[in-house]
Design a protein around this motif. Structure first.
Motif, PDB file in Angstrom:
ATOM      1  N   GLY A   1     -51.025 -23.593  34.116  1.00 26.61           N
ATOM      2  CA  GLY A   1     -50.887 -24.175  32.791  1.00 26.61           C
ATOM      3  C   GLY A   1     -49.556 -24.877  32.601  1.00 26.61           C
ATOM      4  N   TRP A   2     -49.512 -25.673  31.543  1.00 25.31           N
ATOM      5  CA  TRP A   2     -48.281 -26.327  31.114  1.00 25.31           C
ATOM      6  C   TRP A   2     -47.893 -25.797  29.741  1.00 25.31           C
ATOM      7  N   PHE A   3     -46.622 -25.540  29.585  1.00 24.08           N
ATOM      8  CA  PHE A   3     -46.076 -25.043  28.340  1.00 24.08           C
ATOM      9  C   PHE A   3     -44.867 -25.890  27.966  1.00 24.08           C
ATOM     10  N   ARG A   4     -44.461 -25.791  26.711  1.00 23.77           N
ATOM     11  CA  ARG A   4     -43.245 -26.489  26.306  1.00 23.77           C
ATOM     12  C   ARG A   4     -42.494 -25.650  25.281  1.00 23.77           C
ATOM     13  N   GLN A   5     -41.199 -25.903  25.228  1.00 17.86           N
ATOM     14  CA  GLN A   5     -40.365 -25.120  24.319  1.00 17.86           C
ATOM     15  C   GLN A   5     -39.224 -25.970  23.790  1.00 17.86           C
ATOM     16  N   VAL A   6     -39.033 -25.863  22.491  1.00 24.58           N
ATOM     17  CA  VAL A   6     -37.921 -26.502  21.799  1.00 24.58           C
ATOM     18  C   VAL A   6     -36.913 -25.414  21.468  1.00 24.58           C
ATOM     19  N   PRO A   7     -35.629 -25.689  21.584  1.00 20.87           N
ATOM     20  CA  PRO A   7     -34.629 -24.648  21.274  1.00 20.87           C
ATOM     21  C   PRO A   7     -34.867 -24.017  19.917  1.00 20.87           C
ATOM     22  N   GLY A   8     -34.855 -22.692  19.886  1.00 22.77           N
ATOM     23  CA  GLY A   8     -35.053 -21.967  18.647  1.00 22.77           C
ATOM     24  C   GLY A   8     -36.500 -21.693  18.296  1.00 22.77           C
ATOM     25  N   LYS A   9     -37.418 -22.188  19.104  1.00 17.05           N
ATOM     26  CA  LYS A   9     -38.842 -21.968  18.845  1.00 17.05           C
ATOM     27  C   LYS A   9     -39.491 -21.275  20.030  1.00 17.05           C
ATOM     28  N   LYS A  10     -40.657 -20.714  19.783  1.00 12.98           N
ATOM     29  CA  LYS A  10     -41.387 -20.031  20.840  1.00 12.98           C
ATOM     30  C   LYS A  10     -41.964 -21.042  21.829  1.00 12.98           C
ATOM     31  N   ARG A  11     -42.103 -20.583  23.059  1.00 12.49           N
ATOM     32  CA  ARG A  11     -42.761 -21.403  24.073  1.00 12.49           C
ATOM     33  C   ARG A  11     -44.246 -21.473  23.728  1.00 12.49           C
ATOM     34  N   GLU A  12     -44.821 -22.677  23.792  1.00 11.38           N
ATOM     35  CA  GLU A  12     -46.217 -22.849  23.422  1.00 11.38           C
ATOM     36  C   GLU A  12     -47.014 -23.449  24.575  1.00 11.38           C
ATOM     37  N   GLY A  13     -48.238 -22.967  24.700  1.00 11.45           N
ATOM     38  CA  GLY A  13     -49.127 -23.495  25.715  1.00 11.45           C
ATOM     39  C   GLY A  13     -49.781 -24.768  25.239  1.00 11.45           C
ATOM     40  N   ILE A  14     -49.807 -25.785  26.098  1.00  5.13           N
ATOM     41  CA  ILE A  14     -50.400 -27.050  25.692  1.00  5.13           C
ATOM     42  C   ILE A  14     -51.583 -27.460  26.565  1.00  5.13           C
ATOM     43  N   ALA A  15     -51.645 -27.006  27.792  1.00  5.56           N
ATOM     44  CA  ALA A  15     -52.756 -27.385  28.666  1.00  5.56           C
ATOM     45  C   ALA A  15     -52.890 -26.356  29.777  1.00  5.56           C
ATOM     46  N   ALA A  16     -54.126 -26.153  30.229  1.00  4.46           N
ATOM     47  CA  ALA A  16     -54.376 -25.226  31.322  1.00  4.46           C
ATOM     48  C   ALA A  16     -55.589 -25.689  32.105  1.00  4.46           C
ATOM     49  N   ILE A  17     -55.662 -25.181  33.344  1.00  7.38           N
ATOM     50  CA  ILE A  17     -56.753 -25.599  34.222  1.00  7.38           C
ATOM     51  C   ILE A  17     -57.160 -24.414  35.080  1.00  7.38           C
ATOM     52  N   THR A  18     -58.457 -24.294  35.323  1.00  8.32           N
ATOM     53  CA  THR A  18     -58.937 -23.202  36.151  1.00  8.32           C
ATOM     54  C   THR A  18     -58.616 -23.447  37.619  1.00  8.32           C
ATOM     55  N   ASN A  19     -58.824 -22.435  38.448  1.00  5.91           N
ATOM     56  CA  ASN A  19     -58.356 -22.513  39.827  1.00  5.91           C
ATOM     57  C   ASN A  19     -58.994 -23.649  40.623  1.00  5.91           C
ATOM     58  N   ALA A  20     -60.276 -23.887  40.427  1.00  4.61           N
ATOM     59  CA  ALA A  20     -60.929 -24.981  41.147  1.00  4.61           C
ATOM     60  C   ALA A  20     -60.807 -26.315  40.421  1.00  4.61           C
ATOM     61  N   GLY A  21     -60.273 -26.255  39.214  1.00  5.75           N
ATOM     62  CA  GLY A  21     -60.075 -27.489  38.464  1.00  5.75           C
ATOM     63  C   GLY A  21     -61.277 -27.970  37.690  1.00  5.75           C
ATOM     64  N   TYR A  22     -62.306 -27.125  37.599  1.00 10.45           N
ATOM     65  CA  TYR A  22     -63.525 -27.575  36.925  1.00 10.45           C
ATOM     66  C   TYR A  22     -63.398 -27.552  35.406  1.00 10.45           C
ATOM     67  N   SER A  23     -62.537 -26.698  34.898  1.00 13.54           N
ATOM     68  CA  SER A  23     -62.397 -26.590  33.446  1.00 13.54           C
ATOM     69  C   SER A  23     -60.946 -26.778  33.031  1.00 13.54           C
ATOM     70  N   THR A  24     -60.765 -27.478  31.918  1.00 10.69           N
ATOM     71  CA  THR A  24     -59.432 -27.698  31.366  1.00 10.69           C
ATOM     72  C   THR A  24     -59.424 -27.308  29.895  1.00 10.69           C
ATOM     73  N   PHE A  25     -58.233 -26.984  29.415  1.00 11.72           N
ATOM     74  CA  PHE A  25     -58.066 -26.522  28.058  1.00 11.72           C
ATOM     75  C   PHE A  25     -56.828 -27.196  27.475  1.00 11.72           C
ATOM     76  N   TYR A  26     -56.896 -27.545  26.193  1.00  8.41           N
ATOM     77  CA  TYR A  26     -55.778 -28.239  25.567  1.00  8.41           C
ATOM     78  C   TYR A  26     -55.509 -27.695  24.180  1.00  8.41           C
ATOM     79  N   ASP A  27     -54.234 -27.687  23.822  1.00  8.78           N
ATOM     80  CA  ASP A  27     -53.877 -27.440  22.439  1.00  8.78           C
ATOM     81  C   ASP A  27     -54.206 -28.698  21.641  1.00  8.78           C
TER      82      ASP A  27
END
Length: 125
Positions: free
Chosen positions: A34-60
């Motif tokens: 997955g990919w996450f991002r964080q701004v100083p002073g805020k919680k790290r948030e998940g924005i995108a993820a992918i399954t092991n074979a790459g068949y499924s993706t997920f997005y914020d």
């Protein structure tokens, strides 16, 4: 042990594009990632993820339609194509990996075992 190294960050004007890469030292073909991002002073948030074979993706919702996650298992590399960037996308971006996904939200930080050091993305208006 899996080591992750992000690259591709930088400064871009609003509306521009960047492509982030995450190279892994070990074999991660079986890992969910997955990919996450964080701004100083805020919680790290998940924005995108992918399954092991790459068949499924997920997005914020904040990036849906603008960002695309993909992976090349032959190269042990994860990507995040970011288009139509906005100033609010400015953050440190991290990639993460986990071998087993227990069914909790794949965009939660506590789902993941391994993390990279991050790459900075700055979007100016």
């Amino acid at each position: 042990q899996v080591q992750l190294t992000e690259s591709g960050g930088g400064s871009v004007q609003a509306g521009g594009s960047l492509r982030l890469s995450c190279a892994s030292s070990g074999m991660t073909t079986q890992y969910y990632m997955g990919w996450f991002r964080q701004v100083p002073g805020k919680k790290r948030e998940g924005i995108a993820a992918i399954t092991n074979a790459g068949y499924s993706t997920f997005y914020d919702d904040s990036v849906k339609g603008r960002f695309t996650i993909s992976r090349d298992n032959a190269k042990n590399t994860l990507y995040l194509q970011m288009n139509n960037l906005r100033p609010e996308d400015t953050a440190m971006y991290y990639c993460a990996a986990v071998l087993r996904w227990g069914g909790a939200s794949i965009l939660r930080t506590d789902t993941y075992e391994y993390w990279g050091q991050g790459t900075q993305v700055t979007v100016s208006s």
